[in-house]
Structure formats: C-alpha cells, structure tokens
Design a protein around this motif. Sequence first.
Motif, PDB file in Angstrom:
ATOM      1  N   ILE A   1      14.703 -48.926 -49.011  1.00  0.00           N
ATOM      2  CA  ILE A   1      14.764 -47.821 -49.974  1.00  0.00           C
ATOM      3  C   ILE A   1      13.353 -47.310 -50.274  1.00  0.00           C
ATOM      4  N   ARG A   2      12.403 -48.220 -50.469  1.00  0.00           N
ATOM      5  CA  ARG A   2      11.010 -47.824 -50.712  1.00  0.00           C
ATOM      6  C   ARG A   2      10.472 -46.979 -49.569  1.00  0.00           C
ATOM      7  N   ASP A   3      10.713 -47.441 -48.341  1.00  0.00           N
ATOM      8  CA  ASP A   3      10.201 -46.722 -47.175  1.00  0.00           C
ATOM      9  C   ASP A   3      10.819 -45.333 -47.044  1.00  0.00           C
ATOM     10  N   LEU A   4      12.086 -45.203 -47.395  1.00  0.00           N
ATOM     11  CA  LEU A   4      12.737 -43.888 -47.387  1.00  0.00           C
ATOM     12  C   LEU A   4      12.149 -42.981 -48.460  1.00  0.00           C
TER      13      LEU A   4
ATOM     14  N   PHE B   1       9.217 -43.278 -50.366  1.00  0.00           N
ATOM     15  CA  PHE B   1       7.785 -43.076 -50.545  1.00  0.00           C
ATOM     16  C   PHE B   1       6.975 -43.013 -49.254  1.00  0.00           C
ATOM     17  N   LYS B   2       7.539 -43.479 -48.168  1.00  0.00           N
ATOM     18  CA  LYS B   2       6.765 -43.525 -46.925  1.00  0.00           C
ATOM     19  C   LYS B   2       7.307 -42.604 -45.845  1.00  0.00           C
ATOM     20  N   GLY B   3       8.360 -41.861 -46.158  1.00  0.00           N
ATOM     21  CA  GLY B   3       8.885 -40.868 -45.236  1.00  0.00           C
ATOM     22  C   GLY B   3       9.514 -41.417 -43.966  1.00  0.00           C
ATOM     23  N   LYS B   4       9.909 -42.667 -43.986  1.00  0.00           N
ATOM     24  CA  LYS B   4      10.530 -43.257 -42.797  1.00  0.00           C
ATOM     25  C   LYS B   4      11.969 -42.773 -42.689  1.00  0.00           C
ATOM     26  N   ARG B   5      12.395 -42.453 -41.466  1.00  0.00           N
ATOM     27  CA  ARG B   5      13.719 -41.896 -41.249  1.00  0.00           C
ATOM     28  C   ARG B   5      14.452 -42.519 -40.059  1.00  0.00           C
ATOM     29  N   HIS B   6      13.749 -43.174 -39.161  1.00  0.00           N
ATOM     30  CA  HIS B   6      14.348 -43.737 -37.945  1.00  0.00           C
ATOM     31  C   HIS B   6      14.249 -45.259 -37.961  1.00  0.00           C
ATOM     32  N   TYR B   7      15.161 -45.880 -37.247  1.00  0.00           N
ATOM     33  CA  TYR B   7      15.194 -47.342 -37.127  1.00  0.00           C
ATOM     34  C   TYR B   7      13.823 -47.894 -36.739  1.00  0.00           C
TER      35      TYR B   7
ATOM     36  N   ALA C   1       8.474 -50.813 -37.929  1.00  0.00           N
ATOM     37  CA  ALA C   1       7.009 -50.784 -37.913  1.00  0.00           C
ATOM     38  C   ALA C   1       6.392 -51.100 -39.275  1.00  0.00           C
ATOM     39  N   SER C   2       7.199 -51.369 -40.287  1.00  0.00           N
ATOM     40  CA  SER C   2       6.681 -51.675 -41.623  1.00  0.00           C
ATOM     41  C   SER C   2       5.850 -52.946 -41.607  1.00  0.00           C
ATOM     42  N   ASP C   3       4.900 -53.020 -42.509  1.00  0.00           N
ATOM     43  CA  ASP C   3       4.004 -54.179 -42.606  1.00  0.00           C
ATOM     44  C   ASP C   3       4.747 -55.487 -42.868  1.00  0.00           C
ATOM     45  N   GLU C   4       5.912 -55.404 -43.495  1.00  0.00           N
ATOM     46  CA  GLU C   4       6.654 -56.623 -43.855  1.00  0.00           C
ATOM     47  C   GLU C   4       7.338 -57.291 -42.672  1.00  0.00           C
ATOM     48  N   LYS C   5       7.413 -56.610 -41.528  1.00  0.00           N
ATOM     49  CA  LYS C   5       7.971 -57.172 -40.284  1.00  0.00           C
ATOM     50  C   LYS C   5       9.412 -57.642 -40.442  1.00  0.00           C
ATOM     51  N   ILE C   6      10.275 -56.734 -40.868  1.00  0.00           N
ATOM     52  CA  ILE C   6      11.699 -57.055 -40.977  1.00  0.00           C
ATOM     53  C   ILE C   6      12.270 -57.299 -39.579  1.00  0.00           C
ATOM     54  N   SER C   7      13.130 -58.279 -39.454  1.00  0.00           N
ATOM     55  CA  SER C   7      13.727 -58.573 -38.150  1.00  0.00           C
ATOM     56  C   SER C   7      14.813 -57.538 -37.830  1.00  0.00           C
ATOM     57  N   THR C   8      15.083 -57.368 -36.558  1.00  0.00           N
ATOM     58  CA  THR C   8      16.028 -56.338 -36.116  1.00  0.00           C
ATOM     59  C   THR C   8      17.435 -56.564 -36.670  1.00  0.00           C
ATOM     60  N   ASN C   9      17.875 -57.815 -36.699  1.00  0.00           N
ATOM     61  CA  ASN C   9      19.234 -58.076 -37.189  1.00  0.00           C
ATOM     62  C   ASN C   9      19.349 -57.826 -38.694  1.00  0.00           C
ATOM     63  N   ILE C  10      18.319 -58.171 -39.454  1.00  0.00           N
ATOM     64  CA  ILE C  10      18.341 -57.919 -40.901  1.00  0.00           C
ATOM     65  C   ILE C  10      18.291 -56.419 -41.165  1.00  0.00           C
TER      66      ILE C  10
ATOM     67  N   ASN D   1      18.159 -36.083 -29.961  1.00  0.00           N
ATOM     68  CA  ASN D   1      18.574 -37.255 -29.211  1.00  0.00           C
ATOM     69  C   ASN D   1      19.812 -37.846 -29.887  1.00  0.00           C
ATOM     70  N   ALA D   2      20.979 -37.607 -29.342  1.00  0.00           N
ATOM     71  CA  ALA D   2      22.233 -38.035 -29.977  1.00  0.00           C
ATOM     72  C   ALA D   2      22.379 -39.546 -30.087  1.00  0.00           C
ATOM     73  N   SER D   3      21.598 -40.301 -29.317  1.00  0.00           N
ATOM     74  CA  SER D   3      21.681 -41.760 -29.413  1.00  0.00           C
ATOM     75  C   SER D   3      20.722 -42.321 -30.463  1.00  0.00           C
ATOM     76  N   LYS D   4      19.973 -41.460 -31.124  1.00  0.00           N
ATOM     77  CA  LYS D   4      19.033 -41.869 -32.161  1.00  0.00           C
ATOM     78  C   LYS D   4      19.545 -41.352 -33.504  1.00  0.00           C
ATOM     79  N   PHE D   5      19.418 -42.169 -34.539  1.00  0.00           N
ATOM     80  CA  PHE D   5      19.919 -41.793 -35.857  1.00  0.00           C
ATOM     81  C   PHE D   5      18.785 -41.482 -36.819  1.00  0.00           C
ATOM     82  N   ILE D   6      19.094 -40.586 -37.750  1.00  0.00           N
ATOM     83  CA  ILE D   6      18.193 -40.267 -38.848  1.00  0.00           C
ATOM     84  C   ILE D   6      18.859 -40.793 -40.110  1.00  0.00           C
ATOM     85  N   TYR D   7      18.119 -41.569 -40.896  1.00  0.00           N
ATOM     86  CA  TYR D   7      18.617 -42.102 -42.149  1.00  0.00           C
ATOM     87  C   TYR D   7      18.022 -41.295 -43.292  1.00  0.00           C
ATOM     88  N   SER D   8      18.831 -41.019 -44.297  1.00  0.00           N
ATOM     89  CA  SER D   8      18.352 -40.263 -45.447  1.00  0.00           C
ATOM     90  C   SER D   8      18.917 -40.896 -46.720  1.00  0.00           C
TER      91      SER D   8
END
Length: 87
Positions: A30-33, A35-41, A46-55, A77-84
Amino acid sequence: MTKNSKDLRSNCPINFAVETFGDKWTLLVIRDLMFKGKRHYSDFLASDEKISTNILADRLQKLDDNGVVPKSAAPDNASKFIYSLTE
C-alpha cells in the motif's frame, strides 16, 4: 471476489482493516502504491524490503479480492498487470 460480512470474524470496521491490512507486507505494498508510484509486479519486487515472490503474489491477490487494489491489463502488454489503489 470482495469479502462480505460472512467471510469476516465480525462486522466491525476495525476487524476488516486488521484482516485486510494487518501484516507488514500488505502495508508496504500500500505504501509503495501511495507514495512511491509503483504499479507493476516487478516494481514491488524491486523494493528495498526484498519481498519474496510468493508473498507478493499472495498480498496483491488478497488486496484485489478485497477490492482495495484492483489489477488491470497493461495497454502495451496484455500479460502484464497494472495495480492501482481504490479511493
């Protein structure tokens, strides 16, 4: 699929918040969405906290299921998602 009252322990709004946002990884997404403008998986990975792919996949799915962070196909790219983040 959005949670409804029968899926929750109680109908209390605080309970909903804890069940939806109550772990550190969800709050960091939620923070990254917000305040940091992140939108893609890959942005979240790439976040500093190094979240694992499954989590990350689990938290994004739960947020999408709860109607908090819907995903949509990227226009280029229809195989890529944008999160908002919803209002």
